[in-house]
Design an enzyme around this catalytic site. Sequence first.
Site, mmCIF file in Angstrom:
data_model
loop_
_atom_site.group_PDB
_atom_site.id
_atom_site.type_symbol
_atom_site.label_atom_id
_atom_site.label_comp_id
_atom_site.label_asym_id
_atom_site.label_seq_id
_atom_site.Cartn_x
_atom_site.Cartn_y
_atom_site.Cartn_z
ATOM 1 N N MET A 1 0.912 -1.419 0.018
ATOM 2 C CA MET A 1 -0.004 0.058 -0.084
ATOM 3 C C MET A 1 0.729 1.339 0.163
ATOM 4 O O MET A 1 1.742 1.444 0.675
ATOM 5 C CB MET A 1 -0.877 -0.167 1.297
ATOM 6 C CG MET A 1 -1.970 -1.062 1.309
ATOM 7 S SD MET A 1 -3.276 -0.733 2.758
ATOM 8 C CE MET A 1 -4.248 -2.082 2.454
ATOM 9 N N LYS A 2 0.553 2.135 -0.804
ATOM 10 C CA LYS A 2 0.997 3.379 -0.747
ATOM 11 C C LYS A 2 0.394 4.450 0.099
ATOM 12 O O LYS A 2 -0.601 5.067 -0.417
ATOM 13 C CB LYS A 2 1.458 4.241 -2.356
ATOM 14 C CG LYS A 2 2.216 5.339 -2.319
ATOM 15 C CD LYS A 2 2.458 6.084 -3.517
ATOM 16 C CE LYS A 2 3.381 6.846 -3.405
ATOM 17 N NZ LYS A 2 3.194 8.103 -2.523
ATOM 18 N N LEU A 3 0.847 4.979 1.075
ATOM 19 C CA LEU A 3 0.225 5.752 2.181
ATOM 20 C C LEU A 3 0.436 7.310 1.967
ATOM 21 O O LEU A 3 1.543 7.432 1.508
ATOM 22 C CB LEU A 3 0.451 5.296 3.476
ATOM 23 C CG LEU A 3 0.420 3.834 3.894
ATOM 24 C CD1 LEU A 3 0.701 3.387 5.344
ATOM 25 C CD2 LEU A 3 -0.971 3.349 3.523
ATOM 26 N N GLU B 1 -3.088 5.806 -1.301
ATOM 27 C CA GLU B 1 -3.212 6.866 -2.572
ATOM 28 C C GLU B 1 -2.675 6.070 -3.810
ATOM 29 O O GLU B 1 -2.798 6.558 -4.701
ATOM 30 C CB GLU B 1 -2.353 8.121 -2.398
ATOM 31 C CG GLU B 1 -0.773 7.930 -2.249
ATOM 32 C CD GLU B 1 0.151 9.084 -2.420
ATOM 33 O OE1 GLU B 1 -0.422 10.080 -2.744
ATOM 34 O OE2 GLU B 1 1.332 9.036 -1.726
#
Length: 293
Positions: free
Chosen positions: A26-28, A176
């Site tokens: 996951m890209k936070l 995101e």
Amino acid sequence: MDFPVAVALAELVPTLPVGTSWRYEMKLDGHRAVLWREEDTVRLQARSGRDVTANWMDLALAAFEMLPPDVVLDGEAIIYAHGRIDFAATQSRALSTPARARRLAEDLPAHFVAWDILLHPEHGDVRGRRYDERRALLVDLLEAYNVKPPIQLVPMTDDPAVAMTWYQQLPEQGIEGIVAKQATSVYRTTGRVWKKIRHAETVEADVVGYTGPAARPRALAVRLPDGRVALTQSLKAPLAAQVAVHLAASGPPRGTRTRAGEPYTTAAPGLVVEVLAGTTRHAVVTVTRLRST
């Protein structure tokens, strides 16, 4: 390993790479941070290498209590607000004075989401090991020391369908995008071997200068992904004030020009902004927000 350390970066791609060798995280929507647990202290550095410990003292204290010495973790500092990851709150903390950062932490404490380990207390510098090995070492370390939030592990999957479900269903929670990393890849700081897809139609650009006074810059000179240096459109007052904080540490001003002959004053490296992807074909680009310092 010497402080600060160069960090690996990801290339923005239009579609998620697939295959058995890919891993997906996951890209936070937060601020890149490297956490150093040393013998007697904890330090945090920004992507640029700047020491930002004073802005994230709640994370430093948590890391000192839970992690053993001789650990360096790569990850993201994030803040939850109103049930989601709030980039504005994270940005506000990152740009605050130490005193204000402490006050903000009382209401909105930060979290550190780790996605890589660079230094291990038993194995030393592990940047030359493959991703799957580093991930296993990171998981084992956090479990062995019973590490809990505010320090946590980024979710990862080897299933592209699961990754796309995250991508499609979780943007409202502050996810995101997705970062893809090859299982056999070492931690490289040259080139961009990691790949990322994002919801926002923006690209990152390095700030190389500005126009107007440093205390109230009118526009920025940015280096675009294709290598061109271009001037942005005029900055709105809140963004100009954020940029001015960085420019105050740029040292003596020096004038130069873009290839098109437009004058600007150089700025110290380390500031990154997001610009609308559709505007980068033109001589003037549109800045959406400050990304990191």
